[in-house]
Write a protein that holds these residues in place. Sequence first.
Motif, mmCIF file in Angstrom:
data_model
loop_
_atom_site.group_PDB
_atom_site.id
_atom_site.type_symbol
_atom_site.label_atom_id
_atom_site.label_comp_id
_atom_site.label_asym_id
_atom_site.label_seq_id
_atom_site.Cartn_x
_atom_site.Cartn_y
_atom_site.Cartn_z
ATOM 1 N N THR A 1 0.792 -1.682 -0.064
ATOM 2 C CA THR A 1 0.037 -0.156 -0.262
ATOM 3 C C THR A 1 0.841 1.267 0.156
ATOM 4 N N VAL A 2 0.829 2.149 -1.293
ATOM 5 C CA VAL A 2 1.207 3.419 -1.444
ATOM 6 C C VAL A 2 0.239 4.030 -1.559
ATOM 7 N N PRO A 3 -0.322 5.053 0.057
ATOM 8 C CA PRO A 3 -1.824 5.819 -0.161
ATOM 9 C C PRO A 3 -1.867 7.270 -0.616
ATOM 10 N N ASN A 4 -2.007 7.537 -1.739
ATOM 11 C CA ASN A 4 -2.308 8.665 -1.870
ATOM 12 C C ASN A 4 -2.235 9.750 -0.876
ATOM 13 N N GLY A 5 -1.066 11.636 -0.534
ATOM 14 C CA GLY A 5 -1.122 11.970 0.221
ATOM 15 C C GLY A 5 -2.105 13.345 -0.692
ATOM 16 N N VAL A 6 -1.868 14.348 -0.001
ATOM 17 C CA VAL A 6 -2.874 15.778 -0.480
ATOM 18 C C VAL A 6 -1.491 16.733 0.023
ATOM 19 N N ASP A 7 -1.362 17.964 -1.108
ATOM 20 C CA ASP A 7 -0.362 18.807 -1.702
ATOM 21 C C ASP A 7 -0.642 20.436 0.175
ATOM 22 N N THR A 8 -0.963 19.714 1.318
ATOM 23 C CA THR A 8 -1.358 20.411 1.708
ATOM 24 C C THR A 8 -0.901 22.613 2.052
ATOM 25 N N ALA A 9 0.349 22.419 1.344
ATOM 26 C CA ALA A 9 1.488 23.519 1.442
ATOM 27 C C ALA A 9 0.389 24.203 -0.235
ATOM 28 N N TYR A 10 -0.179 23.514 -0.884
ATOM 29 C CA TYR A 10 -1.308 23.975 -2.455
ATOM 30 C C TYR A 10 -2.337 24.186 -1.759
ATOM 31 N N PHE A 11 -3.460 23.159 -1.148
ATOM 32 C CA PHE A 11 -4.432 22.879 -0.672
ATOM 33 C C PHE A 11 -4.758 23.717 0.590
ATOM 34 N N ALA A 12 -5.325 24.883 1.219
ATOM 35 C CA ALA A 12 -5.034 25.552 2.266
ATOM 36 C C ALA A 12 -6.029 27.109 2.329
ATOM 37 N N PRO A 13 -6.316 26.364 3.457
ATOM 38 C CA PRO A 13 -7.081 27.751 3.309
ATOM 39 C C PRO A 13 -7.138 29.031 3.260
ATOM 40 N N MET A 14 -7.497 29.727 2.158
ATOM 41 C CA MET A 14 -7.026 31.094 1.409
ATOM 42 C C MET A 14 -8.090 32.371 1.716
ATOM 43 N N GLY A 15 -8.807 32.022 2.709
ATOM 44 C CA GLY A 15 -9.333 33.839 3.467
ATOM 45 C C GLY A 15 -10.701 34.530 2.967
#
Length: 393
Positions: free
Chosen positions: A197-211
């Motif tokens: 198993t190699v799970p998906n991740g998420v780019d938390t620098a790209y997907f971050a609250p924008m205000g």
Amino acid sequence: MKILFIAPYVPSRIRVRPFQIIKELAKSHEIHIVALDESDGTSTIGIEEIRDVAASVDIIPHSKPKGLLQALLSVPLPLPMSAAYCWSQQMQRTIARVTSERSFDIVHVEHLRAAHFAPFGIGVPVIFDAVDCLTSLFRQMARSKRNLLARSILALEAAKLAYYEPRVLQCFDWVVATSDSEQAALLSLKPGIHVTTVPNGVDTAYFAPMGTTKTPRRIIFTGKMSYQPNAQAALWFAQNVFPRVRARWQDAEFVIAGSNPPDSIKALAGIPGITVTGYVEDLRPQLDMAAVAVTPMQTAVGIQNKVLEAMAMALPVVASSLATRAIGHGAPGIIEANTPDEVATAIDQLFANPQRSIELGKQGREFVERQFSWNAAVERLEAIYNELLAKKH
């Protein structure tokens, strides 16, 4: 190490798994990419980021009419229609040229649709990222269809895959899947193979609250809408849940954001409160304006990127148990709900208590930051590469 990465689609922000894996691998390795492109150009968003980090990129055009004809001609054959759709002599010739011009340490093949392009005869370990178990997916899809013709076509493809997929799996030195449930499904098809198993991740620098200022009662569903399970989920929510929400909250909105919506989804735009955006170059502003994300998958395998991305944007997520299976039941930031009443009630409670929504969103973001980094996923992949190379020597 030098890695040849073969894919049946362009690694991009639409095809996030190969896109992020390549970006991470390229930090330490020399990556060469050969990929098919049958899009209208929308699938290549972010491809310049890949060109910037890869040593070489060969994109092979592949027309949809040709692919559909190949799929149709494969109906009486054992080859699955999804694999036949992607067959390309130009792709095969390009891979032959690339492997004759350069030596590689590892060949990485993404998805069953590209398995027939694997260059097994060059004396290099070949790894197969199955992503999900397609036999399992198509069986689910066939069961979920009421239309007899659609159900028959999907059942035929499931039967073809049940024959073809295990024979593909046994050809590779190692197999990778996105979740433990997909790993188990693949092992049930072909016991004894190496599957990790190699799970998906998420780019938390790209997907971050924008205000962005929130629209208080906006619900969002995201995903590539030409993918049948996504269209099915959006339609199910619009027909079975949104009328209940709208009856309580007259200003409630439902936004369906994703490329290539079929006619059944486009037609929903005629319902008051529902917006169908079609292709959106950057989903983050849409997510940032929403109050809640929904993922009511009725058919699903593997990890749902849409859930991880919404959580990274600090959105509370209302999701079916199928959508959360690979992430973990009871994960922070997710309310699990399956029936129309359960989903409508969960949304009602979030609308009525905005502070709870904020807290759930914060918990979800903290969770994916801890548990779903692409760096950790690629470290698992590199460990497999190193083990294969050690065996070779």
